[in-house]
Write an enzyme that holds these catalytic residues in place. Structure first.
Site, PDB file in Angstrom:
ATOM      1  N   ASP A 214       0.846  -1.191   0.000  1.00 30.23           N
ATOM      2  CA  ASP A 214       0.000   0.000   0.000  1.00 30.23           C
ATOM      3  C   ASP A 214       0.884   1.244   0.000  1.00 30.23           C
ATOM      4  OD1 ASP A 214      -3.034   0.890   0.657  1.00 30.23           O
ATOM      5  OD2 ASP A 214      -1.631   2.234   1.677  1.00 30.23           O
ATOM      6  N   ILE A 215       0.595   2.186  -0.913  1.00 35.38           N
ATOM      7  CA  ILE A 215       1.364   3.428  -0.978  1.00 35.38           C
ATOM      8  C   ILE A 215       0.959   4.323   0.200  1.00 35.38           C
ATOM      9  CG2 ILE A 215       1.860   5.479  -2.361  1.00 35.38           C
ATOM     10  CD1 ILE A 215       1.229   3.783  -4.832  1.00 35.38           C
ATOM     11  N   ASN A 222      -2.597  12.898  -3.704  1.00 36.11           N
ATOM     12  CA  ASN A 222      -3.660  13.348  -4.607  1.00 36.11           C
ATOM     13  C   ASN A 222      -4.101  14.778  -4.288  1.00 36.11           C
ATOM     14  OD1 ASN A 222      -4.023  11.232  -6.411  1.00 36.11           O
ATOM     15  ND2 ASN A 222      -5.421  10.128  -5.056  1.00 36.11           N
ATOM     16  N   ASP A 231      -2.394   9.138 -10.438  1.00 36.77           N
ATOM     17  CA  ASP A 231      -2.488   8.046 -11.412  1.00 36.77           C
ATOM     18  C   ASP A 231      -1.113   7.664 -11.951  1.00 36.77           C
ATOM     19  OD1 ASP A 231      -5.202   7.996 -11.090  1.00 36.77           O
ATOM     20  OD2 ASP A 231      -5.665   9.026 -12.975  1.00 36.77           O
ATOM     21  N   GLU A 257      -4.914   2.365  -3.951  1.00 42.13           N
ATOM     22  CA  GLU A 257      -3.455   2.454  -4.021  1.00 42.13           C
ATOM     23  C   GLU A 257      -2.782   1.181  -3.512  1.00 42.13           C
ATOM     24  OE1 GLU A 257      -4.692   4.413  -0.086  1.00 42.13           O
ATOM     25  OE2 GLU A 257      -5.470   4.129  -2.108  1.00 42.13           O
TER      26      GLU A 257
END
Length: 335
Positions: A214-215, A222, A231, A257
């Site tokens: 997971d980022i 964002n 993206d 993500e």
């Protein structure tokens, strides 16, 4: 529509002229030859709609057209009839194999028919030729050839349609299993592939390890840089994962993500070492060509393990490990 083209081959010059005149009078386009190499030269120049071939036509020699005079054999005898060999040569060539051939013979009808049909002739006409019968047989063969041509054309159209349908189905299947943004597998495909790997591990008493990645703080990225930048980070992360894995490994976007990596025949310790390399690579990567840097938290779970029987169980175990990585400060690998 052009008139059907008929090629006549007969070593008897009188019969050749008479038959050519008759067929031209019926509206056919006609070329006449006395056989030999001249016959094959005519075939190479233009493939006829039908070939009228006398059984006595020689296979060898120069042959000739209507202007040629008959050349007797040097020993005073007639040359050995070898129209069957001529027929066999024609039918062995892909260029002429489908041309309907009417064999003409003064020999026994049964004998001629058996030999001619066995070699691929469409029909047999016996001398002396009856005009109405000859014309009827020619018309029947031309109709059959036309029907065959139409059938083959329709078959080609059908085959092309089936091929396009197969290609379209293959593309649709790929689209159905691929995440459109990152071009890695989607969650549905991941579940299918992971279930298959677990079944294989059971059969061969092997292991499978799952990484959930997971980022970190992706929402903040964002908010700060916009969704297009977000993206791009997802796309580049998928590219990092794809380049890092083996051909037997599986990379998928699990959602948002979050990514998953399936490592068949990899122990938990080996998977942890691999996950650490991935974490370091992501942390050191400037994303989106703008210097944006992100980190990733990774959870690792292995099969077989207690209370892990299905793909859902393994997902839950890896997700719990991922939660611990985030709870411990993110940018970490946990099991």
């Amino acid at each position: 529509m052009t008139n059907p083209y008929i090629l006549i081959a007969d070593d008897d010059l009188t019969t050749l002229k008479t038959t050519a005149w008759l067929l031209k009078a019926e509206g056919y386009a006609v070329t006449a030859t006395r056989g030999g190499e001249a016959l094959f030269e005519q075939l190479e120049q233009k493939v006829p709609d039908l070939l009228l071939l006398d059984v006595t036509v020689p296979l060898h020699g120069q042959g000739g057209g209507l202007a040629d005079k008959a050349v007797p054999a040097t020993n005073g005898t007639q040359p050995e009839p070898d129209g069957y060999e001529t027929l066999a040569r024609i039918k062995s060539d892909d260029r002429w194999r489908d041309v309907p051939v009417l064999m003409v013979s003064g020999a026994s009808a049964e004998e001629t028919a058996a030999a001619s049909l066995r070699l691929g002739a469409a029909d047999v006409v016996r001398k002396p030729v009856r005009v109405r019968e000859l014309l009827a047989r020619i018309q029947a063969q031309l109709r059959a050839q036309e029907a065959l041509t139409r059938t083959r054309a329709a078959l080609r159209v059908t085959e092309d349609a089936l091929r396009r349908a197969r290609d379209d189905n293959a593309r649709l299947e790929v689209l159905a299993l691929t995440d459109p943004l990152t071009q890695v597998l989607n969650r549905r495909a991941l579940t299918q592939r992971l279930s298959a790997e677990l079944d294989r591990a059971r059969r061969y008493n092997s292991v499978v390890t799952l990484l959930m990645l997971d980022i970190d703080f992706f929402k903040d990225v964002n908010d700060a840089y916009g969704h297009l930048a977000g993206d791009a980070i997802l796309q580049e992360t998928a590219s990092i994962l794809t380049r890092a894995v083996r051909s037997v490994d599986i990379v998928a976007r699990y959602g948002g993500e979050e990514f998953a990596v399936v490592l068949p025949e990899t122990t938990e310790s080996g998977a942890v070492a691999f996950a650490e390399r991935l974490r370091e690579r992501i942390a050191g990567q400037p994303f989106n060509n703008s210097g944006i840097r992100v980190t990733a938290s990774i959870g690792v779970a292995a099969f077989p393990a207690p209370l892990v029987d299905t793909a859902e169980d393994l997902f839950a175990r890896a997700d719990a490990a991922l939660y611990r990585a985030k709870a411990d400060g993110r940018n970490r690998v946990r099991t």
